[in-house]
Design a protein around this motif. Sequence first.
Motif, PDB file in Angstrom:
ATOM      1  N   LYS A  40      -9.961 -26.658  12.870  1.00  0.00           N
ATOM      2  CA  LYS A  40     -11.036 -26.632  13.870  1.00  0.00           C
ATOM      3  C   LYS A  40     -10.768 -27.728  14.897  1.00  0.00           C
ATOM      4  O   LYS A  40     -10.453 -28.864  14.528  1.00  0.00           O
ATOM      5  CB  LYS A  40     -12.374 -26.898  13.161  1.00  0.00           C
ATOM      6  N   GLY A  92     -25.216 -26.251  20.705  1.00  0.00           N
ATOM      7  CA  GLY A  92     -24.250 -26.067  21.771  1.00  0.00           C
ATOM      8  C   GLY A  92     -23.112 -25.134  21.374  1.00  0.00           C
ATOM      9  O   GLY A  92     -22.594 -25.282  20.272  1.00  0.00           O
ATOM     10  N   HIS A 116     -18.662 -20.506   9.129  1.00  0.00           N
ATOM     11  CA  HIS A 116     -18.882 -21.655  10.017  1.00  0.00           C
ATOM     12  C   HIS A 116     -20.146 -22.371   9.551  1.00  0.00           C
ATOM     13  O   HIS A 116     -21.267 -22.010   9.932  1.00  0.00           O
ATOM     14  CB  HIS A 116     -19.022 -21.165  11.464  1.00  0.00           C
ATOM     15  N   HIS A 121     -14.187 -24.912  19.402  1.00  0.00           N
ATOM     16  CA  HIS A 121     -15.439 -25.086  20.143  1.00  0.00           C
ATOM     17  C   HIS A 121     -15.023 -25.187  21.611  1.00  0.00           C
ATOM     18  O   HIS A 121     -14.486 -26.208  22.043  1.00  0.00           O
ATOM     19  CB  HIS A 121     -16.182 -26.346  19.697  1.00  0.00           C
ATOM     20  N   HIS A 180     -18.953 -19.629  17.976  1.00  0.00           N
ATOM     21  CA  HIS A 180     -20.288 -19.527  18.600  1.00  0.00           C
ATOM     22  C   HIS A 180     -20.291 -19.069  20.061  1.00  0.00           C
ATOM     23  O   HIS A 180     -20.699 -19.823  20.960  1.00  0.00           O
ATOM     24  CB  HIS A 180     -21.092 -20.824  18.430  1.00  0.00           C
ATOM     25  N   PHE A 224     -12.228 -29.325  18.900  1.00  0.00           N
ATOM     26  CA  PHE A 224     -13.291 -29.353  19.913  1.00  0.00           C
ATOM     27  C   PHE A 224     -12.685 -29.584  21.292  1.00  0.00           C
ATOM     28  O   PHE A 224     -11.829 -30.460  21.444  1.00  0.00           O
ATOM     29  CB  PHE A 224     -14.258 -30.513  19.646  1.00  0.00           C
TER      30      PHE A 224
END
Length: 460
Positions: free
Chosen positions: A152, A289, A60, A184, A240, A154
Amino acid sequence: MEFDLIIRNGRVVTADNDFTADIGVRDGTVTALASSLPGSAPEEVDAKDLLVLPGGVDTHTHIDQSPEGNVRLCDDFDSATRSAAAGGTTTVICFAYQQPGTSLSSEVAAYHERAKAARIDYAFHLAITDPTDDLIERELPELIAAGHRSIKIFMTYSGSRLSDVQVLRVLAAAREHDALVCVHAEDDALIDHLTRQLLTEGKRAPKYFPLSKPALGEAEAIRRIATYAEVLETRVHIFHVSGAEAAAEIERAQQRGVALTAETCPQYLVFTAADLDRPGLEGAKVMFGPPPRSHADHEALWRYMRRGVISVVSSDHAPARFDDPHGKKAGGEDASFDRIPNGVPGIATRMRLLFSEGVSKGRITLNEFVALTSTQPARLFGLHPRKGTIAIGSDADLVLWDPKREEPVVHSTLWDSNDYSPYESMRLVGVPLTTWVRGRKIFTDGQPAGGPGGGIYLPR
Ligand code: URP
Ligand code: ZN
Ligand code: ZN
Protein backbone atom coordinates in the motif's frame (compact mmCIF):
# COMPACT_ATOMS: atom_id res chain seq x y z
CA MET A 1 -19.84 -39.59 5.02
CA GLU A 2 -19.53 -37.84 8.38
CA PHE A 3 -19.97 -34.12 8.87
CA ASP A 4 -19.36 -31.65 11.70
CA LEU A 5 -21.99 -29.27 10.34
CA ILE A 6 -24.87 -29.56 7.87
CA ILE A 7 -26.78 -26.49 6.65
CA ARG A 8 -29.98 -27.74 5.03
CA ASN A 9 -32.38 -26.33 2.42
CA GLY A 10 -30.60 -22.99 1.97
CA ARG A 11 -30.50 -20.95 -1.21
CA VAL A 12 -26.76 -21.11 -1.92
CA VAL A 13 -25.54 -18.08 -3.84
CA THR A 14 -22.06 -17.66 -5.28
CA ALA A 15 -20.70 -15.20 -7.85
CA ASP A 16 -21.98 -17.38 -10.70
CA ASN A 17 -24.47 -19.84 -9.18
CA ASP A 18 -27.78 -19.82 -7.34
CA PHE A 19 -29.29 -23.14 -6.20
CA THR A 20 -31.03 -24.82 -3.26
CA ALA A 21 -28.84 -27.38 -1.50
CA ASP A 22 -27.61 -28.96 1.69
CA ILE A 23 -24.00 -28.08 2.59
CA GLY A 24 -21.85 -30.59 4.45
CA VAL A 25 -18.78 -29.40 6.37
CA ARG A 26 -15.97 -31.54 7.75
CA ASP A 27 -12.74 -30.32 9.41
CA GLY A 28 -13.40 -26.72 8.40
CA THR A 29 -13.91 -27.47 4.71
CA VAL A 30 -16.99 -27.78 2.50
CA THR A 31 -17.02 -31.50 1.67
CA ALA A 32 -20.50 -31.99 0.20
CA LEU A 33 -23.12 -30.03 -1.72
CA ALA A 34 -26.25 -31.99 -2.55
CA SER A 35 -30.00 -31.54 -2.89
CA SER A 36 -30.41 -33.73 0.20
CA LEU A 37 -27.58 -35.04 2.40
CA PRO A 38 -28.25 -38.31 4.28
CA GLY A 39 -27.30 -38.77 7.93
CA SER A 40 -26.88 -36.18 10.62
CA ALA A 41 -24.22 -33.95 12.14
CA PRO A 42 -23.53 -32.56 15.64
CA GLU A 43 -24.56 -29.13 14.32
CA GLU A 44 -27.51 -28.95 11.93
CA VAL A 45 -29.14 -25.73 10.71
CA ASP A 46 -32.36 -25.31 8.75
CA ALA A 47 -31.81 -22.54 6.19
CA LYS A 48 -35.24 -22.71 4.51
CA ASP A 49 -36.19 -19.30 3.05
CA LEU A 50 -32.70 -18.00 3.84
CA LEU A 51 -29.59 -17.38 1.76
CA VAL A 52 -26.29 -19.14 2.40
CA LEU A 53 -23.45 -16.92 1.13
CA PRO A 54 -19.67 -17.18 1.09
CA GLY A 55 -18.27 -15.20 4.02
CA GLY A 56 -17.32 -11.64 3.12
CA VAL A 57 -13.74 -10.77 2.21
CA ASP A 58 -12.91 -7.21 3.25
CA THR A 59 -9.61 -6.20 1.65
CA HIS A 60 -9.21 -2.67 3.05
CA THR A 61 -9.33 -2.38 6.84
CA HIS A 62 -7.27 -0.50 9.43
CA ILE A 63 -6.92 -2.70 12.52
CA ASP A 64 -4.80 -2.10 15.64
CA GLN A 65 -2.65 0.33 13.73
CA SER A 66 0.28 1.87 15.60
CA PRO A 67 -0.71 5.38 16.86
CA GLU A 68 0.14 8.33 14.64
CA GLY A 69 0.97 11.31 16.86
CA ASN A 70 -2.03 11.88 19.07
CA VAL A 71 -4.39 9.71 17.00
CA ARG A 72 -5.28 6.13 17.93
CA LEU A 73 -7.74 4.01 16.00
CA CYS A 74 -9.96 2.24 18.50
CA ASP A 75 -10.38 -1.31 17.16
CA ASP A 76 -7.85 -4.02 17.93
CA PHE A 77 -7.97 -7.44 16.25
CA ASP A 78 -10.46 -8.76 18.78
CA SER A 79 -13.06 -5.99 18.46
CA ALA A 80 -12.58 -5.40 14.70
CA THR A 81 -12.98 -9.06 13.80
CA ARG A 82 -15.89 -9.51 16.23
CA SER A 83 -17.58 -6.63 14.43
CA ALA A 84 -16.66 -8.11 11.04
CA ALA A 85 -18.27 -11.40 12.07
CA ALA A 86 -21.44 -9.54 13.12
CA GLY A 87 -21.64 -8.22 9.57
CA GLY A 88 -20.95 -11.51 7.76
CA THR A 89 -17.27 -10.95 6.98
CA THR A 90 -14.89 -13.89 7.56
CA THR A 91 -11.61 -12.65 6.05
CA VAL A 92 -9.87 -9.29 6.38
CA ILE A 93 -6.77 -7.78 4.89
CA CYS A 94 -5.40 -4.96 7.02
CA PHE A 95 -2.15 -3.02 7.07
CA ALA A 96 1.27 -3.64 8.51
CA TYR A 97 2.41 -0.02 8.58
CA GLN A 98 6.01 1.01 8.29
CA GLN A 99 6.69 3.87 10.70
CA PRO A 100 9.06 6.24 8.85
CA GLY A 101 12.60 5.51 9.97
CA THR A 102 11.86 1.93 11.07
CA SER A 103 12.18 -1.50 9.51
CA LEU A 104 9.08 -2.91 7.84
CA SER A 105 9.94 -6.49 8.85
CA SER A 106 9.88 -5.64 12.56
CA GLU A 107 6.50 -3.90 12.06
CA VAL A 108 5.15 -6.99 10.28
CA ALA A 109 6.31 -9.17 13.20
CA ALA A 110 4.52 -6.83 15.64
CA TYR A 111 1.27 -6.98 13.61
CA HIS A 112 1.47 -10.79 13.50
CA GLU A 113 1.64 -10.74 17.30
CA ARG A 114 -1.35 -8.39 17.65
CA ALA A 115 -3.37 -10.44 15.15
CA LYS A 116 -3.35 -13.47 17.44
CA ALA A 117 -6.58 -12.03 18.88
CA ALA A 118 -8.35 -12.20 15.49
CA ARG A 119 -11.59 -14.20 15.38
CA ILE A 120 -11.53 -14.44 11.57
CA ASP A 121 -8.78 -15.12 9.02
CA TYR A 122 -6.45 -12.34 7.97
CA ALA A 123 -3.60 -11.14 5.79
CA PHE A 124 -1.57 -7.92 5.62
CA HIS A 125 -0.83 -5.28 3.02
CA LEU A 126 2.71 -3.90 3.40
CA ALA A 127 2.19 -0.15 3.90
CA ILE A 128 5.40 1.55 2.75
CA THR A 129 6.06 5.09 3.95
CA ASP A 130 9.86 5.19 3.73
CA PRO A 131 11.27 3.19 0.80
CA THR A 132 14.94 3.02 1.78
CA ASP A 133 17.47 1.04 -0.26
CA ASP A 134 17.43 -1.71 2.36
CA LEU A 135 13.64 -1.91 2.28
CA ILE A 136 13.44 -2.11 -1.50
CA GLU A 137 16.40 -4.43 -2.05
CA ARG A 138 16.24 -6.77 0.95
CA GLU A 139 13.11 -6.48 3.11
CA LEU A 140 10.49 -6.24 0.40
CA PRO A 141 11.57 -9.33 -1.59
CA GLU A 142 11.72 -11.35 1.65
CA LEU A 143 8.32 -10.17 2.87
CA ILE A 144 6.65 -10.76 -0.49
CA ALA A 145 8.16 -14.26 -0.64
CA ALA A 146 6.73 -14.88 2.86
CA GLY A 147 3.24 -14.38 1.42
CA HIS A 148 2.59 -10.63 1.80
CA ARG A 149 1.73 -10.15 -1.86
CA SER A 150 0.24 -6.66 -1.70
CA ILE A 151 1.71 -3.24 -0.97
CA LYS A 152 0.00 0.00 0.00
CA ILE A 153 1.28 3.47 -0.85
CA PHE A 154 -0.08 6.99 -0.38
CA MET A 155 0.14 9.84 -2.89
CA THR A 156 -1.06 12.31 -0.24
CA TYR A 157 -0.92 12.78 3.59
CA SER A 158 2.29 14.20 5.00
CA GLY A 159 4.22 11.56 6.92
CA SER A 160 2.86 8.76 4.73
CA ARG A 161 3.03 10.00 1.18
CA LEU A 162 5.74 9.02 -1.28
CA SER A 163 7.27 11.33 -3.87
CA ASP A 164 6.67 10.36 -7.51
CA VAL A 165 10.24 9.07 -7.73
CA GLN A 166 9.62 6.85 -4.69
CA VAL A 167 6.30 5.67 -6.14
CA LEU A 168 8.10 4.55 -9.29
CA ARG A 169 10.71 2.71 -7.28
CA VAL A 170 8.05 0.78 -5.35
CA LEU A 171 6.17 -0.04 -8.56
CA ALA A 172 9.34 -1.40 -10.16
CA ALA A 173 10.08 -3.57 -7.11
CA ALA A 174 6.49 -4.85 -7.03
CA ARG A 175 6.74 -5.80 -10.67
CA GLU A 176 10.02 -7.60 -10.11
CA HIS A 177 8.74 -9.64 -7.15
CA ASP A 178 5.12 -10.01 -8.30
CA ALA A 179 3.10 -8.01 -5.80
CA LEU A 180 -0.02 -5.88 -6.29
CA VAL A 181 0.33 -2.18 -5.39
CA CYS A 182 -2.72 -0.58 -3.73
CA VAL A 183 -2.80 3.19 -3.99
CA HIS A 184 -4.43 6.08 -2.13
CA ALA A 185 -4.59 8.35 -5.18
CA GLU A 186 -5.16 12.07 -4.61
CA ASP A 187 -3.07 15.00 -5.81
CA ASP A 188 -1.16 16.22 -2.76
CA ALA A 189 -0.09 19.62 -4.09
CA LEU A 190 -3.64 20.54 -5.00
CA ILE A 191 -4.97 19.50 -1.57
CA ASP A 192 -2.19 21.43 0.16
CA HIS A 193 -2.89 24.58 -1.87
CA LEU A 194 -6.68 24.45 -1.46
CA THR A 195 -6.44 23.71 2.26
CA ARG A 196 -4.22 26.76 2.86
CA GLN A 197 -6.56 28.92 0.79
CA LEU A 198 -9.70 27.76 2.65
CA LEU A 199 -8.08 28.26 6.06
CA THR A 200 -6.86 31.76 5.06
CA GLU A 201 -10.47 32.61 4.25
CA GLY A 202 -11.52 31.38 7.72
CA LYS A 203 -13.26 28.29 6.28
CA ARG A 204 -12.39 25.80 9.02
CA ALA A 205 -15.51 23.65 9.54
CA PRO A 206 -15.86 20.01 8.37
CA LYS A 207 -18.13 21.14 5.53
CA TYR A 208 -15.09 22.71 3.78
CA PHE A 209 -13.15 19.42 3.81
CA PRO A 210 -14.65 18.18 0.48
CA LEU A 211 -13.62 21.47 -1.18
CA SER A 212 -10.00 20.76 -0.21
CA LYS A 213 -10.03 17.35 -1.93
CA PRO A 214 -11.79 17.82 -5.28
CA ALA A 215 -12.78 14.99 -7.62
CA LEU A 216 -10.44 16.33 -10.30
CA GLY A 217 -7.47 16.00 -7.93
CA GLU A 218 -8.36 12.36 -7.39
CA ALA A 219 -8.75 11.81 -11.15
CA GLU A 220 -5.41 13.50 -11.82
CA ALA A 221 -3.57 11.24 -9.37
CA ILE A 222 -5.23 8.15 -10.85
CA ARG A 223 -4.19 9.23 -14.35
CA ARG A 224 -0.61 9.64 -13.11
CA ILE A 225 -0.40 6.29 -11.33
CA ALA A 226 -2.10 4.58 -14.30
CA THR A 227 0.56 6.04 -16.58
CA TYR A 228 3.31 4.78 -14.26
CA ALA A 229 1.66 1.34 -14.11
CA GLU A 230 1.41 1.28 -17.89
CA VAL A 231 5.05 2.19 -18.49
CA LEU A 232 6.43 -0.10 -15.77
CA GLU A 233 3.89 -2.85 -16.53
CA THR A 234 2.89 -3.18 -12.88
CA ARG A 235 -0.44 -4.30 -11.40
CA VAL A 236 -2.09 -1.44 -9.49
CA HIS A 237 -5.30 -1.36 -7.46
CA ILE A 238 -6.96 1.99 -6.71
CA PHE A 239 -8.44 2.26 -3.24
CA HIS A 240 -11.69 4.05 -2.32
CA VAL A 241 -12.86 5.46 -5.67
CA SER A 242 -15.24 8.27 -4.76
CA GLY A 243 -17.14 9.09 -7.95
CA ALA A 244 -17.58 9.49 -11.68
CA GLU A 245 -14.39 11.38 -12.63
CA ALA A 246 -12.11 8.91 -10.84
CA ALA A 247 -13.92 5.87 -12.21
CA ALA A 248 -13.82 7.28 -15.76
CA GLU A 249 -10.02 7.56 -15.52
CA ILE A 250 -9.80 3.95 -14.40
CA GLU A 251 -11.99 2.76 -17.26
CA ARG A 252 -9.88 4.70 -19.78
CA ALA A 253 -6.72 3.00 -18.47
CA GLN A 254 -8.34 -0.43 -18.45
CA GLN A 255 -9.51 0.06 -22.05
CA ARG A 256 -5.95 0.66 -23.18
CA GLY A 257 -4.78 -2.50 -21.40
CA VAL A 258 -3.31 -1.16 -18.14
CA ALA A 259 -3.51 -3.77 -15.32
CA LEU A 260 -5.57 -1.42 -13.16
CA THR A 261 -8.33 -2.55 -10.78
CA ALA A 262 -10.42 -0.56 -8.33
CA GLU A 263 -12.54 -0.63 -5.21
CA THR A 264 -15.19 1.63 -3.81
CA CYS A 265 -16.74 1.59 -0.32
CA PRO A 266 -20.31 1.88 1.00
CA GLN A 267 -19.68 5.40 2.33
CA TYR A 268 -19.26 6.64 -1.26
CA LEU A 269 -22.67 5.14 -2.16
CA VAL A 270 -24.58 6.66 0.75
CA PHE A 271 -23.17 10.04 1.78
CA THR A 272 -22.68 13.27 -0.15
CA ALA A 273 -20.49 16.31 0.54
CA ALA A 274 -23.59 17.98 2.04
CA ASP A 275 -23.56 15.44 4.89
CA LEU A 276 -20.49 17.17 6.35
CA ASP A 277 -22.51 20.33 6.87
CA ARG A 278 -23.55 19.69 10.48
CA PRO A 279 -23.18 21.85 13.62
CA GLY A 280 -19.80 21.97 15.41
CA LEU A 281 -17.63 18.94 14.73
CA GLU A 282 -20.59 16.63 13.96
CA GLY A 283 -19.62 16.62 10.28
CA ALA A 284 -16.41 14.83 11.31
CA LYS A 285 -18.51 11.68 11.74
CA VAL A 286 -18.66 11.40 7.94
CA MET A 287 -15.19 12.76 7.21
CA PHE A 288 -13.06 10.40 5.14
CA GLY A 289 -10.67 10.88 2.25
CA PRO A 290 -11.32 11.10 -0.64
CA PRO A 291 -14.54 12.77 0.53
CA PRO A 292 -18.08 11.77 -0.43
CA ARG A 293 -19.34 13.48 -3.60
CA SER A 294 -22.94 13.71 -4.95
CA HIS A 295 -26.03 11.61 -5.65
CA ALA A 296 -25.04 11.54 -9.33
CA ASP A 297 -21.69 10.06 -8.27
CA HIS A 298 -23.50 7.32 -6.33
CA GLU A 299 -25.36 6.25 -9.45
CA ALA A 300 -22.18 6.48 -11.54
CA LEU A 301 -20.36 4.17 -9.08
CA TRP A 302 -23.15 1.59 -9.34
CA ARG A 303 -22.87 1.71 -13.14
CA TYR A 304 -19.07 1.24 -12.97
CA MET A 305 -19.55 -1.72 -10.62
CA ARG A 306 -22.06 -3.33 -12.99
CA ARG A 307 -19.62 -2.84 -15.88
CA GLY A 308 -16.79 -4.45 -13.89
CA VAL A 309 -14.61 -1.33 -13.88
CA ILE A 310 -14.88 -1.35 -10.07
CA SER A 311 -14.64 -4.97 -8.93
CA VAL A 312 -14.31 -4.73 -5.13
CA VAL A 313 -16.34 -3.13 -2.34
CA SER A 314 -14.33 -2.85 0.87
CA SER A 315 -15.12 -1.04 4.11
CA ASP A 316 -11.95 1.07 4.56
CA HIS A 317 -12.77 0.55 8.24
CA ALA A 318 -10.76 3.34 9.91
CA PRO A 319 -12.29 3.67 13.35
CA ALA A 320 -11.51 6.96 15.10
CA ARG A 321 -13.93 7.45 18.01
CA PHE A 322 -15.91 10.68 17.85
CA ASP A 323 -15.94 12.05 21.41
CA ASP A 324 -12.33 11.18 22.17
CA PRO A 325 -9.09 13.20 22.46
CA HIS A 326 -7.34 10.41 20.48
CA GLY A 327 -10.12 10.19 17.89
CA LYS A 328 -11.97 12.82 15.85
CA LYS A 329 -11.23 15.39 18.57
CA ALA A 330 -7.46 14.79 18.56
CA GLY A 331 -7.00 18.35 17.26
CA GLY A 332 -9.27 19.79 19.98
CA GLU A 333 -12.99 20.60 20.20
CA ASP A 334 -12.62 23.43 17.70
CA ALA A 335 -10.14 21.88 15.25
CA SER A 336 -10.03 23.06 11.65
CA PHE A 337 -10.97 20.35 9.10
CA ASP A 338 -7.34 19.60 8.23
CA ARG A 339 -6.61 18.59 11.84
CA ILE A 340 -9.43 16.07 12.18
CA PRO A 341 -8.42 12.42 11.57
CA ASN A 342 -10.00 10.97 8.44
CA GLY A 343 -11.88 7.70 8.24
CA VAL A 344 -15.10 6.01 9.35
CA PRO A 345 -15.97 2.66 10.93
CA GLY A 346 -17.78 0.26 8.60
CA ILE A 347 -16.53 -3.32 8.93
CA ALA A 348 -19.89 -4.56 10.26
CA THR A 349 -22.13 -2.57 7.93
CA ARG A 350 -20.30 -3.10 4.59
CA MET A 351 -22.30 -6.13 3.42
CA ARG A 352 -25.63 -4.94 4.83
CA LEU A 353 -25.29 -1.57 3.08
CA LEU A 354 -24.33 -3.12 -0.25
CA PHE A 355 -27.16 -5.63 -0.04
CA SER A 356 -29.78 -3.06 0.94
CA GLU A 357 -28.72 -0.27 -1.41
CA GLY A 358 -27.69 -2.66 -4.18
CA VAL A 359 -29.70 -5.90 -4.26
CA SER A 360 -32.88 -4.74 -2.52
CA LYS A 361 -33.10 -1.59 -4.60
CA GLY A 362 -32.49 -3.52 -7.85
CA ARG A 363 -29.14 -1.90 -8.71
CA ILE A 364 -27.13 -5.15 -8.67
CA THR A 365 -28.01 -8.86 -8.71
CA LEU A 366 -27.40 -11.27 -5.85
CA ASN A 367 -24.53 -12.82 -7.80
CA GLU A 368 -22.97 -9.38 -8.30
CA PHE A 369 -23.33 -8.72 -4.57
CA VAL A 370 -21.37 -11.90 -3.76
CA ALA A 371 -18.79 -11.10 -6.45
CA LEU A 372 -18.18 -7.56 -5.15
CA THR A 373 -18.04 -8.37 -1.44
CA SER A 374 -16.36 -11.78 -1.47
CA THR A 375 -15.30 -13.53 -4.69
CA GLN A 376 -13.55 -10.74 -6.59
CA PRO A 377 -11.61 -9.43 -3.57
CA ALA A 378 -10.52 -13.02 -2.83
CA ARG A 379 -9.41 -13.53 -6.45
CA LEU A 380 -7.58 -10.23 -6.75
CA PHE A 381 -5.62 -10.72 -3.53
CA GLY A 382 -4.68 -14.36 -4.05
CA LEU A 383 -7.12 -16.01 -1.65
CA HIS A 384 -9.48 -17.74 -4.10
CA PRO A 385 -10.77 -20.53 -4.24
CA ARG A 386 -9.93 -21.18 -0.61
CA LYS A 387 -11.90 -18.01 0.22
CA GLY A 388 -14.66 -16.17 -1.65
CA THR A 389 -16.86 -19.04 -2.78
CA ILE A 390 -18.86 -22.07 -1.68
CA ALA A 391 -17.44 -25.14 -3.39
CA ILE A 392 -16.11 -28.57 -2.49
CA GLY A 393 -12.68 -28.04 -0.96
CA SER A 394 -13.20 -24.36 -0.08
CA ASP A 395 -12.97 -23.19 3.51
CA ALA A 396 -16.39 -23.37 5.17
CA ASP A 397 -16.63 -19.61 5.61
CA LEU A 398 -20.40 -19.23 5.46
CA VAL A 399 -23.09 -16.67 6.28
CA LEU A 400 -26.74 -17.38 6.84
CA TRP A 401 -28.53 -14.30 5.53
CA ASP A 402 -32.17 -13.20 5.82
CA PRO A 403 -32.83 -11.25 2.60
CA LYS A 404 -36.24 -9.95 3.69
CA ARG A 405 -35.68 -8.73 7.23
CA GLU A 406 -35.53 -4.94 7.59
CA GLU A 407 -33.73 -3.45 10.58
CA PRO A 408 -32.26 -0.06 11.45
CA VAL A 409 -28.53 0.22 12.12
CA VAL A 410 -28.04 0.32 15.88
CA HIS A 411 -24.46 1.00 16.92
CA SER A 412 -24.58 -1.20 20.04
CA THR A 413 -25.30 -4.26 17.84
CA LEU A 414 -22.20 -3.76 15.68
CA TRP A 415 -19.79 -5.06 18.35
CA ASP A 416 -16.93 -2.66 17.60
CA SER A 417 -15.10 -0.36 20.06
CA ASN A 418 -16.33 2.88 18.60
CA ASP A 419 -18.76 5.39 20.12
CA TYR A 420 -20.85 5.91 16.98
CA SER A 421 -21.79 4.54 13.57
CA PRO A 422 -22.13 7.01 10.68
CA TYR A 423 -25.12 4.93 9.55
CA GLU A 424 -27.03 5.02 12.89
CA SER A 425 -30.82 4.56 12.41
CA MET A 426 -30.57 3.96 8.67
CA ARG A 427 -33.12 1.23 7.81
CA LEU A 428 -31.49 -1.60 5.88
CA VAL A 429 -33.02 -4.66 4.24
CA GLY A 430 -31.05 -7.91 4.63
CA VAL A 431 -29.53 -9.17 7.89
CA PRO A 432 -26.69 -11.67 8.52
CA LEU A 433 -27.95 -14.19 11.09
CA THR A 434 -25.07 -16.63 11.64
CA THR A 435 -21.41 -16.55 10.57
CA TRP A 436 -19.00 -19.52 10.43
CA VAL A 437 -15.24 -19.40 9.80
CA ARG A 438 -13.84 -22.73 8.63
CA GLY A 439 -16.97 -24.40 10.02
CA ARG A 440 -16.63 -22.74 13.44
CA LYS A 441 -19.64 -20.63 14.47
CA ILE A 442 -18.40 -17.21 15.53
CA PHE A 443 -21.57 -15.09 15.54
CA THR A 444 -25.27 -15.96 15.91
CA ASP A 445 -28.54 -14.46 17.20
CA GLY A 446 -26.97 -11.03 17.54
CA GLN A 447 -24.16 -12.32 19.80
CA PRO A 448 -20.52 -13.33 19.30
CA ALA A 449 -19.99 -17.07 19.78
CA GLY A 450 -16.72 -17.76 21.58
CA GLY A 451 -13.91 -15.37 22.44
CA PRO A 452 -10.90 -13.78 20.80
CA GLY A 453 -8.49 -15.81 18.69
CA GLY A 454 -9.06 -18.66 16.28
CA GLY A 455 -8.37 -16.68 13.11
CA ILE A 456 -5.33 -17.68 11.07
CA TYR A 457 -2.84 -15.81 8.89
CA LEU A 458 -3.32 -16.39 5.18
CA PRO A 459 -0.03 -16.31 3.25
CA ARG A 460 -0.64 -15.40 -0.38
O1 URP B 1 -10.23 8.65 5.25
C1 URP B 1 -9.75 7.55 5.16
N1 URP B 1 -9.97 6.82 4.08
N2 URP B 1 -9.01 7.08 6.16
C2 URP B 1 -8.37 5.87 6.21
C3 URP B 1 -7.01 5.94 5.63
C4 URP B 1 -7.07 5.85 4.16
O2 URP B 1 -6.78 6.82 3.50
O3 URP B 1 -7.42 4.80 3.62
ZN1 ZN C 1 -6.64 5.84 1.65
ZN1 ZN D 1 -7.84 3.06 4.29
